[in-house]
Design a protein around this motif. Sequence first.
Motif, PDB file in Angstrom:
ATOM      1  N   ARG A 114      -7.563 -14.081  -3.791  1.00  0.00           N
ATOM      2  CA  ARG A 114      -7.267 -13.727  -2.405  1.00  0.00           C
ATOM      3  C   ARG A 114      -6.441 -12.437  -2.344  1.00  0.00           C
ATOM      4  N   VAL A 115      -5.507 -12.287  -3.261  1.00  0.00           N
ATOM      5  CA  VAL A 115      -4.691 -11.069  -3.302  1.00  0.00           C
ATOM      6  C   VAL A 115      -5.557  -9.849  -3.596  1.00  0.00           C
ATOM      7  N   THR A 116      -6.425  -9.951  -4.578  1.00  0.00           N
ATOM      8  CA  THR A 116      -7.269  -8.792  -4.911  1.00  0.00           C
ATOM      9  C   THR A 116      -8.220  -8.454  -3.766  1.00  0.00           C
ATOM     10  N   ARG A 117      -8.709  -9.474  -3.047  1.00  0.00           N
ATOM     11  CA  ARG A 117      -9.553  -9.195  -1.879  1.00  0.00           C
ATOM     12  C   ARG A 117      -8.756  -8.482  -0.792  1.00  0.00           C
ATOM     13  N   GLN A 118      -7.505  -8.922  -0.580  1.00  0.00           N
ATOM     14  CA  GLN A 118      -6.683  -8.278   0.441  1.00  0.00           C
ATOM     15  C   GLN A 118      -6.378  -6.826   0.076  1.00  0.00           C
ATOM     16  N   LEU A 119      -6.378  -6.517  -1.230  1.00  0.00           N
ATOM     17  CA  LEU A 119      -6.191  -5.131  -1.657  1.00  0.00           C
ATOM     18  C   LEU A 119      -7.483  -4.318  -1.556  1.00  0.00           C
ATOM     19  N   GLY A 120      -8.582  -4.968  -1.246  1.00  0.00           N
ATOM     20  CA  GLY A 120      -9.855  -4.264  -1.128  1.00  0.00           C
ATOM     21  C   GLY A 120     -10.692  -4.289  -2.386  1.00  0.00           C
ATOM     22  N   GLU A 143      -7.168   2.848   0.767  1.00  0.00           N
ATOM     23  CA  GLU A 143      -6.040   3.205   1.632  1.00  0.00           C
ATOM     24  C   GLU A 143      -4.776   3.536   0.850  1.00  0.00           C
ATOM     25  N   THR A 144      -4.929   3.983  -0.380  1.00  0.00           N
ATOM     26  CA  THR A 144      -3.791   4.497  -1.157  1.00  0.00           C
ATOM     27  C   THR A 144      -4.189   5.840  -1.743  1.00  0.00           C
ATOM     28  N   GLN A 145      -3.189   6.634  -2.107  1.00  0.00           N
ATOM     29  CA  GLN A 145      -3.466   7.989  -2.602  1.00  0.00           C
ATOM     30  C   GLN A 145      -3.234   8.170  -4.098  1.00  0.00           C
ATOM     31  N   GLN A 146      -2.905   7.101  -4.810  1.00  0.00           N
ATOM     32  CA  GLN A 146      -2.646   7.205  -6.240  1.00  0.00           C
ATOM     33  C   GLN A 146      -3.538   6.212  -6.984  1.00  0.00           C
ATOM     34  N   ILE A 147      -3.760   6.507  -8.254  1.00  0.00           N
ATOM     35  CA  ILE A 147      -4.494   5.565  -9.104  1.00  0.00           C
ATOM     36  C   ILE A 147      -3.534   4.472  -9.554  1.00  0.00           C
ATOM     37  N   THR A 148      -3.954   3.245  -9.403  1.00  0.00           N
ATOM     38  CA  THR A 148      -3.109   2.094  -9.742  1.00  0.00           C
ATOM     39  C   THR A 148      -3.680   1.388 -10.966  1.00  0.00           C
ATOM     40  N   TRP A 149      -2.801   1.158 -11.942  1.00  0.00           N
ATOM     41  CA  TRP A 149      -3.178   0.347 -13.101  1.00  0.00           C
ATOM     42  C   TRP A 149      -2.776  -1.098 -12.797  1.00  0.00           C
ATOM     43  N   ILE A 150      -3.749  -2.000 -12.874  1.00  0.00           N
ATOM     44  CA  ILE A 150      -3.516  -3.408 -12.540  1.00  0.00           C
ATOM     45  C   ILE A 150      -3.548  -4.236 -13.818  1.00  0.00           C
ATOM     46  N   VAL A 151      -2.436  -4.918 -14.088  1.00  0.00           N
ATOM     47  CA  VAL A 151      -2.319  -5.781 -15.270  1.00  0.00           C
ATOM     48  C   VAL A 151      -2.683  -7.199 -14.837  1.00  0.00           C
ATOM     49  N   ALA A 152      -3.759  -7.727 -15.404  1.00  0.00           N
ATOM     50  CA  ALA A 152      -4.241  -9.044 -14.996  1.00  0.00           C
ATOM     51  C   ALA A 152      -3.270 -10.147 -15.396  1.00  0.00           C
ATOM     52  N   ASP A 153      -2.705 -10.049 -16.603  1.00  0.00           N
ATOM     53  CA  ASP A 153      -1.800 -11.084 -17.100  1.00  0.00           C
ATOM     54  C   ASP A 153      -0.380 -10.523 -17.172  1.00  0.00           C
ATOM     55  N   ARG A 167       0.828  -1.211   0.000  1.00  0.00           N
ATOM     56  CA  ARG A 167       0.000   0.000   0.000  1.00  0.00           C
ATOM     57  C   ARG A 167       0.861   1.259   0.000  1.00  0.00           C
ATOM     58  N   THR A 168       1.997   1.214   0.703  1.00  0.00           N
ATOM     59  CA  THR A 168       2.901   2.359   0.694  1.00  0.00           C
ATOM     60  C   THR A 168       3.454   2.601  -0.701  1.00  0.00           C
ATOM     61  N   LYS A 169       3.849   1.536  -1.373  1.00  0.00           N
ATOM     62  CA  LYS A 169       4.347   1.687  -2.743  1.00  0.00           C
ATOM     63  C   LYS A 169       3.273   2.278  -3.654  1.00  0.00           C
TER      64      LYS A 169
END
Length: 438
Positions: free
Chosen positions: A146-152, A211-221, A108-110
């Motif tokens: 599980r990872v995506t759930r832990q990220l919210g 709980e983060t302050q930036q927009i994150t682009w998530i690459v599924a593959d 989350r800090t990153k």
Amino acid sequence: MRDKAPFFVVAGLIVLGLLGLFMLRAGDEGRRVDRSAIGVHGLGLVVREAGLNLRQSHPRLSPHIRDLSIRVFALYDTNLLGDDPAPETKRDLFFQKTQKSITLDDLRTKLSELPTVLLLPKWTTGMFEAGIAHELTLIPAPSIRRVTRQLGLRGLSLRRAGPSFSDITADGHAIALFHAQGFEPGSLPAMCRPEVTAGELVLVMSCDVPETQQITWIVADPDLMNNHGLANGDNRAMALTVLRARLDGDTRPIYLDTSGELLTSYEEAESERQEYERSPTDLSRFFDYPFNVLWAMLLIVLGVLYWRGARRFGPIAKLTDQGREMSRTATIAAKGRLLRLSGNDGQLVADFVRAQLLDLTQQTFGPDVGAAGQKRFFAHLARQDASLAHDFETTAHGLISNAATLPRGELYRQLGHYKSLLEKVVNAHGSLRISKNR
């Protein structure tokens, strides 16, 4: 026990060297992953070739976040709230789902420090350890959810296409993905928006991760940007398209982050210089890569050199061990030189034959045979070849007794005959060595 001491020293040095190499391999697991098929080391090369600025993370460097544009971070952990047990067998290693751990707070800090392109996990360790891209080496979809759930990001549904390569067109690029991994469009949370789609799959989405302050682009593959995927189809161009879209004109360097540690800094450079102090821990740098390789190899080389000096060539010989033999050899050499200088060839030949018979006797019966050794030698030779033994004994004793009075021509003729007989004794009958008990 003293004779075995060099062996134990050499063995200890080699064991320490091999242990150092093993510890280096264990401590450098992250580097192995980065350069493996699922790593992102090749992405840095592609970005630089495309003319974009890029900065690679380094455990000793802490770049300021104001000097960076975006972060690219590949996730190799499927449980951000705990640590998976270490693999105990080869099978456990093959199906290992976490290659590099990171805590949820650090991730989350990153994501808060910089706009981030986050690559989700896809492959187990068996994919690059065994070199097999197969359905067996895919991380089970529930572990990724599980990872995506832990990220919210709750409710996000992951889908994989086909048991082979999928040729997909996305944003005008014909990309190729093995077991293509993407999100169901209808499962995207309200905080997420699709950025790159291919048919019924969302390959890249942008999210306001809680709980983060930036927009994150998530690459599924991750095969869109990892070493394995960049060599397939038009994935390289697709990766650059995603990065340029995320940069949105920013010319500051892309930060390719391959560490689970928090390496970026907020402090001003001046304050950092003022607060920095030397400490004994700085010495540990000399035991980090690549210095630890040099130390390990040095121990192995020292072990081999010690073996050559102490074991292969043996300890330093004492003069008393070979004093009598060395004294006799030196005496013969000195006497021979004097005889050559004086022109007394006959006496020189006599001494030569006498010394050679002594050597033959010692080679056959050992060094402690006394005056009776020559008689025993000729008797032993006669049992093998009586005629040769008689001729050899007669010629040798004739040269020893009469060489000093013979004319030079006759002396050389008899010496040549003696040499031919000696050659028959040595070559025709092989080794003359027998047991001392005979």
